[in-house]
Design a protein around this motif. Structure first.
Motif, mmCIF file in Angstrom:
data_model
loop_
_atom_site.group_PDB
_atom_site.id
_atom_site.type_symbol
_atom_site.label_atom_id
_atom_site.label_comp_id
_atom_site.label_asym_id
_atom_site.label_seq_id
_atom_site.Cartn_x
_atom_site.Cartn_y
_atom_site.Cartn_z
ATOM 1 N N GLN A 1 0.830 -1.213 0.000
ATOM 2 C CA GLN A 1 0.000 0.000 0.000
ATOM 3 C C GLN A 1 0.865 1.264 0.000
ATOM 4 O OE1 GLN A 1 -2.568 -0.874 3.348
ATOM 5 N NE2 GLN A 1 -3.855 -2.239 2.141
ATOM 6 N N GLU B 1 1.914 1.763 -3.427
ATOM 7 C CA GLU B 1 0.847 2.368 -4.234
ATOM 8 C C GLU B 1 0.804 3.876 -4.009
ATOM 9 O OE1 GLU B 1 -3.031 0.517 -3.716
ATOM 10 O OE2 GLU B 1 -2.056 -1.403 -3.407
ATOM 11 N N HIS B 2 1.026 4.286 -2.759
ATOM 12 C CA HIS B 2 1.058 5.725 -2.467
ATOM 13 C C HIS B 2 2.198 6.401 -3.233
ATOM 14 C CE1 HIS B 2 -0.980 4.811 1.697
ATOM 15 N NE2 HIS B 2 -1.790 4.626 0.673
ATOM 16 N N ALA C 1 0.941 9.548 9.598
ATOM 17 C CA ALA C 1 -0.422 10.048 9.745
ATOM 18 C C ALA C 1 -0.413 11.507 10.173
ATOM 19 C CB ALA C 1 -1.190 9.193 10.753
ATOM 20 N N ALA D 1 -8.425 15.593 -1.806
ATOM 21 C CA ALA D 1 -9.210 14.347 -1.748
ATOM 22 C C ALA D 1 -8.287 13.132 -1.761
ATOM 23 C CB ALA D 1 -10.196 14.292 -2.910
ATOM 24 N N ALA D 2 -7.260 13.183 -2.604
ATOM 25 C CA ALA D 2 -6.309 12.070 -2.676
ATOM 26 C C ALA D 2 -5.521 11.955 -1.373
ATOM 27 C CB ALA D 2 -5.370 12.258 -3.862
ATOM 28 N N LEU E 1 -6.406 12.906 1.604
ATOM 29 C CA LEU E 1 -7.274 12.406 2.673
ATOM 30 C C LEU E 1 -7.450 10.898 2.579
ATOM 31 C CD1 LEU E 1 -10.065 15.173 2.802
ATOM 32 C CD2 LEU E 1 -8.344 14.698 4.556
ATOM 33 N N SER E 2 -7.545 10.395 1.344
ATOM 34 C CA SER E 2 -7.760 8.953 1.178
ATOM 35 C C SER E 2 -6.507 8.168 1.562
ATOM 36 C CB SER E 2 -8.224 8.631 -0.244
ATOM 37 O OG SER E 2 -7.144 8.617 -1.134
ATOM 38 N N ILE E 3 -5.350 8.818 1.494
ATOM 39 C CA ILE E 3 -4.108 8.180 1.954
ATOM 40 C C ILE E 3 -3.968 8.343 3.481
ATOM 41 C CG2 ILE E 3 -1.586 8.244 1.838
ATOM 42 C CD1 ILE E 3 -1.794 9.100 -1.082
ATOM 43 N N HIS E 4 -4.279 9.533 3.945
ATOM 44 C CA HIS E 4 -4.152 9.861 5.380
ATOM 45 C C HIS E 4 -4.844 8.833 6.276
ATOM 46 C CE1 HIS E 4 -6.178 12.143 8.822
ATOM 47 N NE2 HIS E 4 -4.915 12.107 9.175
ATOM 48 N N SER E 5 -6.084 8.479 5.948
ATOM 49 C CA SER E 5 -6.798 7.558 6.837
ATOM 50 C C SER E 5 -6.250 6.135 6.739
ATOM 51 C CB SER E 5 -8.311 7.605 6.588
ATOM 52 O OG SER E 5 -8.628 7.469 5.229
ATOM 53 N N VAL E 6 -5.603 5.810 5.621
ATOM 54 C CA VAL E 6 -4.965 4.495 5.520
ATOM 55 C C VAL E 6 -3.719 4.442 6.416
ATOM 56 C CG1 VAL E 6 -3.757 2.899 3.959
ATOM 57 C CG2 VAL E 6 -5.925 3.925 3.267
ATOM 58 N N ALA F 1 -3.451 6.048 9.101
ATOM 59 C CA ALA F 1 -4.015 5.940 10.448
ATOM 60 C C ALA F 1 -4.405 4.502 10.764
ATOM 61 C CB ALA F 1 -5.236 6.854 10.573
#
Lengths: 231, 210
Positions: free
Chosen positions: A119, A122-123, A166, A183-184, A186-191, A193
């Motif tokens: 993951q 992927e980031h 995080a 948006a991108a 944020l979608s990484i940030h919570s992962v 976390a």
């Protein structure tokens, strides 16, 4: 304005952050204060690592230089923020690569760490592609070094690294200009976390180390914290 | 000194097949990393941006409703069901944190000059620890998607920071609960899926009695 002469070429800036970070010394007192302020026991590894790499007594001016570097980095807009995130993701990705190569974990935990590693990769790819498409130059992959000794120590370090990641994303959310990039992010940030929380359960540390509200970290704090991991 | 001016502001409004140019560029970027399934982020991003909805106060009120729901779930339903061990510990810890989110959002809405929604009444279809944790997983993961979906629509950067501080905690809750029920702590892989208001309501709406 005379201060303007001190500013770096914005194009060259992102690549410069890591190089200068390796070269410049971190103000030990300031660093310890910052790390102490987070009150997370997991940061102990960073404190030790940072002290070990601090070669000499530093002056206020080197601290100022480090801070200026980070700030002017964010001043170049979303590309600089993305490049900063890319640097951190490169480090995380290499960390998991080394952990997996060391074969310290097997079974369920081993599979999970492999997932987390891919993951992070992927980031890396998403951030790299986004920087390029926004017309910027993706930073090159930094050379990382992590102490890989045993399963316990590695799990603790992973918990620390993910918590830092995080807080780094959280620290940049309000600086991002483009809603798409936000948006991108944020979608990484919570992962990140989710990773941090998972590792918390593994090392029996709090899954929410800062309670109900996660604490952001600014660029200079994060870069100082990862400095020991740059080869 | 942060330069707030985008490099090419004139391009931002330029539409490519119904998408703004910047959104188009990002899609292209994400599609370029198609190896490892990175392309999947493109639709997620478009979805986050499709979340429109009033001003900041309205967005926060929506979040407040969800936090009321989570807080009631842990603090009231958790006690009714009778939890033990790690489930009980999480319900106490997380419930307290959801209450803090309620208080923070209520305060922020008032500061904006808005009127915080009243606490709704809820009905939770959970009868034992197992069904309680299964619902907890749905609620926490929905919470993460709701905040991620609404985040880019917030006009105030200060409120975005608050929402970010909260969503990170929701994500931590979600992972911890998922691990407890033997599910993947990263159900969406490398990129969490933002949810539209409609999707959130589809998941949470049936639990709201009035």
């Amino acid at each position: 304005m005379s201060q303007d002469t001190e500013q770096q070429d914005p194009v060259a800036q992102p690549a410069g952050i890591v190089e200068r970070l390796v070269r410049d010394d971190v103000d030990r007192k300031r660093f310890l204060k910052v790390v102490g302020g987070t009150s997370a026991a997991g940061f102990g590894a960073f404190v030790l690592a940072a002290c070990g790499s601090s070669k000499s007594t530093t002056t206020a001016s080197t601290t100022a230089t480090t801070a200026t570097t980070a700030q002017s980095g964010s001043g170049t807009g979303d590309v600089a923020i993305l490049n900063y995130a890319l640097t951190l993701e490169y480090l995380e990705s290499q960390f998991y690569e080394k952990v997996i190569a060391a074969r310290l974990f097997n079974g369920k935990v081993g599979a999970m760490l492999k997932d987390f590693g891919s993951q992070e990769n992927e980031h890396v790819l998403a951030l790299k592609g986004t920087v390029a498409k926004l017309g910027g130059t993706p930073v090159s992959k930094p050379r990382a070094k992590f102490p890989i000794e045993n399963a316990d120590q590695v799990a603790q370090l992973a918990y620390t690294v993910e918590n830092l990641g995080a807080s780094a994303y959280l620290g940049q959310a309000a600086n991002i200009q483009s809603p798409e990039v936000l948006a991108a992010a944020l979608s990484i940030h919570s992962v990140e976390a989710r990773h941090a929380s998972t590792l918390g359960t593994l090392v029996k540390k709090p899954v929410t180390p800062n309670g109900a509200f996660a604490v952001p970290a600014d660029m200079s704090t994060v870069l100082a914290a990862v400095k020991p991991f740059l080869a | 000194m942060i330069d707030k001016t985008p490099a090419h502001p004139e391009l931002a409004a330029f539409e490519v097949h119904g998408m703004t140019r910047s959104s188009f560029m990002l899609r292209g970027a994400l599609a370029a990393g198609a190896v490892y399934g990175t392309a999947a982020v493109g639709p997620f991003v478009a979805q986050a941006l499709a979340t429109t909805g009033g001003g900041d106060a309205e967005i926060l009120n929506f979040a407040l409703t969800l936090e009321y729901l989570e807080s009631a779930f842990y603090e009231v339903k958790g006690k009714q069901v009778g939890l033990s061990g790690q489930a009980k510990a999480y319900a106490q810890e997380f419930g307290m944190q959801e209450s803090q989110h309620v208080a923070a959002l209520t305060g922020a809405i008032k500061e904006l000059g808005g009127t915080p929604v009243k606490k709704p009444t809820f009905v939770f279809p959970a009868t034992n620890e197992k069904s309680f944790l299964a619902l907890a997983s749905v609620l926490e993961n929905t919470g993460v998607g709701a905040y991620n979906g609404a985040g880019p629509s917030l006009k105030s950067k200060k409120l975005l920071e608050v929402a970010g501080a909260i969503v990170q905690v929701e994500a931590r809750h979600a992972a911890a609960i998922d691990l407890l029920v033997d599910k993947s702590p990263t159900p969406n892989g490398g990129f969490d899926l933002p949810l539209t208001k409609k999707q959130v309501l589809a998941a949470a709406g049936p639990l709201i009695k009035s």
